[in-house]
Design a protein around this motif. Structure first.
Motif, PDB file in Angstrom:
ATOM      1  N   GLU A   1     -63.252  13.287-111.609  1.00  0.00           N
ATOM      2  CA  GLU A   1     -62.333  12.451-110.752  1.00  0.00           C
ATOM      3  C   GLU A   1     -60.854  12.616-111.505  1.00  0.00           C
ATOM      4  OE1 GLU A   1     -62.569   8.329-108.829  1.00  0.00           O
ATOM      5  OE2 GLU A   1     -61.895   8.162-110.823  1.00  0.00           O
TER       6      GLU A   1
ATOM      7  N   ASN B   1     -57.383   8.408-108.541  1.00  0.00           N
ATOM      8  CA  ASN B   1     -57.965   7.027-107.740  1.00  0.00           C
ATOM      9  C   ASN B   1     -56.793   5.885-107.792  1.00  0.00           C
ATOM     10  OD1 ASN B   1     -59.363   4.838-106.839  1.00  0.00           O
ATOM     11  ND2 ASN B   1     -61.309   5.444-107.938  1.00  0.00           N
TER      12      ASN B   1
ATOM     13  N   ARG C   1     -57.377   9.810-103.426  1.00  0.00           N
ATOM     14  CA  ARG C   1     -58.739  10.434-104.317  1.00  0.00           C
ATOM     15  C   ARG C   1     -58.334  11.902-104.527  1.00  0.00           C
ATOM     16  NH1 ARG C   1     -59.069   5.678-103.674  1.00  0.00           N
ATOM     17  NH2 ARG C   1     -60.981   4.499-103.148  1.00  0.00           N
TER      18      ARG C   1
ATOM     19  N   TYR D   1     -60.124  15.418-107.188  1.00  0.00           N
ATOM     20  CA  TYR D   1     -61.181  15.726-107.980  1.00  0.00           C
ATOM     21  C   TYR D   1     -61.145  17.207-108.272  1.00  0.00           C
ATOM     22  CZ  TYR D   1     -63.582  11.407-106.287  1.00  0.00           C
ATOM     23  OH  TYR D   1     -63.680  10.165-106.047  1.00  0.00           O
TER      24      TYR D   1
END
Length: 443
Positions: free
Chosen positions: A5, A8, A13, A15
């Motif tokens: 990750e 956040n 989001r 990644y």
């Protein structure tokens, strides 16, 4: 495969996904081994082509497929495990642009997640259902309109001049530059003055004529007229007036009823009453639906994906701009920036859209094939003679299917709200209902 990750923040989001080179190599080799028995190559028997040669021939293409499958698999696994639902298609890009065979694949994935939608209890929502009865005056007015539409024409008194709305029976010959042209002549043609069925300016010149008159009517064909050889040309029509007839509305009786498929006048009145009350009920539903949506908007609050709000605001601004500029048909115009008002409306629409979708999903609301077919056929009626082509077009276009499915789904969820809310009926006049509908349009 490694997923880390990197962002956040609110609903955003991010990644970093690393796919090991060894994993890619294994999958490429597995695909080659699976295909090897069926591959033929010059100098080798079927199924006997050496693996190194196969890899040289097909390895690069298979590596591309394997990389795409690996990235898609990583995304699907992530969404399965995290429970996230992306608001829009995730943004995925490979970060090691200088990648070569033998290197790991590094990918960045970013998206906005759909928010968690809170449970909503609508049992305490109070709604008012407006009820309008079909009054005798409204039924009579509808009957008079039907009688008018079924009007006939009867000869005026001898020597009477024609008036706007009358029917004149004429013979005519049209000429351009003194020469008659195809389609410009007719005999015993019944022309209703004011119907605008002829070239602009033609019918007005026949107001005031009498039976037996001969009159030259001079008009100019429009520049955009379908026949190019006549477009923009001046034409003279030599007309002979054979009859002048005045309109006569059909009598409101059983004979009129039979013309409109009813057995008698009482049955026709009953049909009109039902139709009027169905129209009133449809309008009243829209008023109550708006009240229900207003109530739902007050009941819930949750974070919204900025990308969805931005897209909706742009759509609203674009649509309203075209409504204010109806002469602009295409999209060749300056970029339209949404205002604060557009953004506020977009937030409401997105919030309610997500809420209704969640409520419908939890209630297992479905749009049936029959409902979709009815919706498609209703739209197809707008294209007379091309219904079949339109139907096939919709069947092959998932986006258009969704546009037709969405309002059906929404109405079904609204019906659930109506069933669970406290609904009271209030009988009002047609005028009061009309005011309530107009108030919706002004908002």
């Amino acid at each position: 495969m490694q997923v880390t990750e990197t962002l956040n923040e609110g609903l955003k989001r991010g990644y970093a996904i690393t796919i090991p080179a060894t994993e890619l190599e294994e999958k490429v080799n597995a695909k080659l081994a699976e295909a090897q028995p069926e591959i033929e190559m010059k100098g080798f028997r079927k199924g006997k082509v050496p693996m190194p040669l196969l890899k040289k021939q097909f390895g690069a293409r298979l590596m591309g497929e394997v990389m795409q499958e690996a990235v898609d698999g990583a995304m699907n696994k992530h969404f399965e495990e995290s429970g996230d639902r992306p608001a829009l298609q995730p943004d995925v890009k490979m970060t090691n642009e200088d990648w070569k065979e033998g290197d790991d694949v590094n990918v960045e994935m970013s998206y906005e997640a759909l928010p968690a939608i809170p449970e909503v209890d609508v049992s305490g929502v109070e709604l008012e259902k407006l009820v309008v009865k079909a009054e005798d005056a409204a039924v009579t007015e509808a009957l008079e309109n039907l009688a008018s539409s079924a009007q006939e024409f009867e000869a005026r008194e001898e020597g009477a001049a024609s008036e706007d709305g009358d029917q004149v029976v004429i013979d005519f010959v049209g000429k351009v530059d003194g020469e008659a042209f195809d389609g410009g002549s007719a005999e015993d043609y019944p022309l209703t003055l004011g119907s605008n069925s002829f070239i602009p300016g033609f019918e007005e010149q026949l107001v005031g004529v009498k039976a037996g008159d001969a009159k030259d009517v001079t008009v100019t064909f429009p520049e955009e007229y379908g026949a190019e050889h006549l477009a923009g040309k001046e034409a003279v029509f030599s007309c002979t007036v054979k009859e002048v007839k005045a309109p006569k509305a059909a009598e409101i009786n059983d004979e009129l009823a039979k013309k409109f498929g009813a057995e008698d006048l009482d049955q026709l009145k009953g049909q009109i009453s039902e139709r009027l009350e169905a129209e009133y009920a449809g309008a009243a539903r829209q008023v109550m639906k708006r009240a229900a949506l207003d109530a739902l908007a007050e009941l819930v609050s949750f974070d919204l994906p900025p990308s969805l709000v931005e897209a909706e605001a742009k759509q609203i601004a674009h649509q309203l701009w075209h409504e204010e500029n109806p002469d602009v048909q295409g999209h060749d115009h300056p970029e339209i920036e949404p205002t604060d008002e557009h953004n506020k409306l977009a937030e409401r629409r997105v919030r309610l859209g997500l809420l209704l979708a969640e409520m419908g999903q939890k209630a297992e609301v479905e749009v049936t094939d029959q409902e979709m077919t009815q919706a498609i056929m209703q739209q197809a009626r707008q294209y007379p003679g091309q219904e079949r082509q339109f139907f096939e077009f919709i069947q092959q276009n998932a986006q258009m299917q969704q546009q037709l499915r969405a309002p059906i789904f929404e109405d079904k969820v609204i019906d659930l709200v109506f069933d669970q809310a406290k609904v009271s009926e209030k009988e009002v006049s047609k005028e009061d209902l009309q005011k309530a509908v107009e108030a919706l349009e002004e908002e």
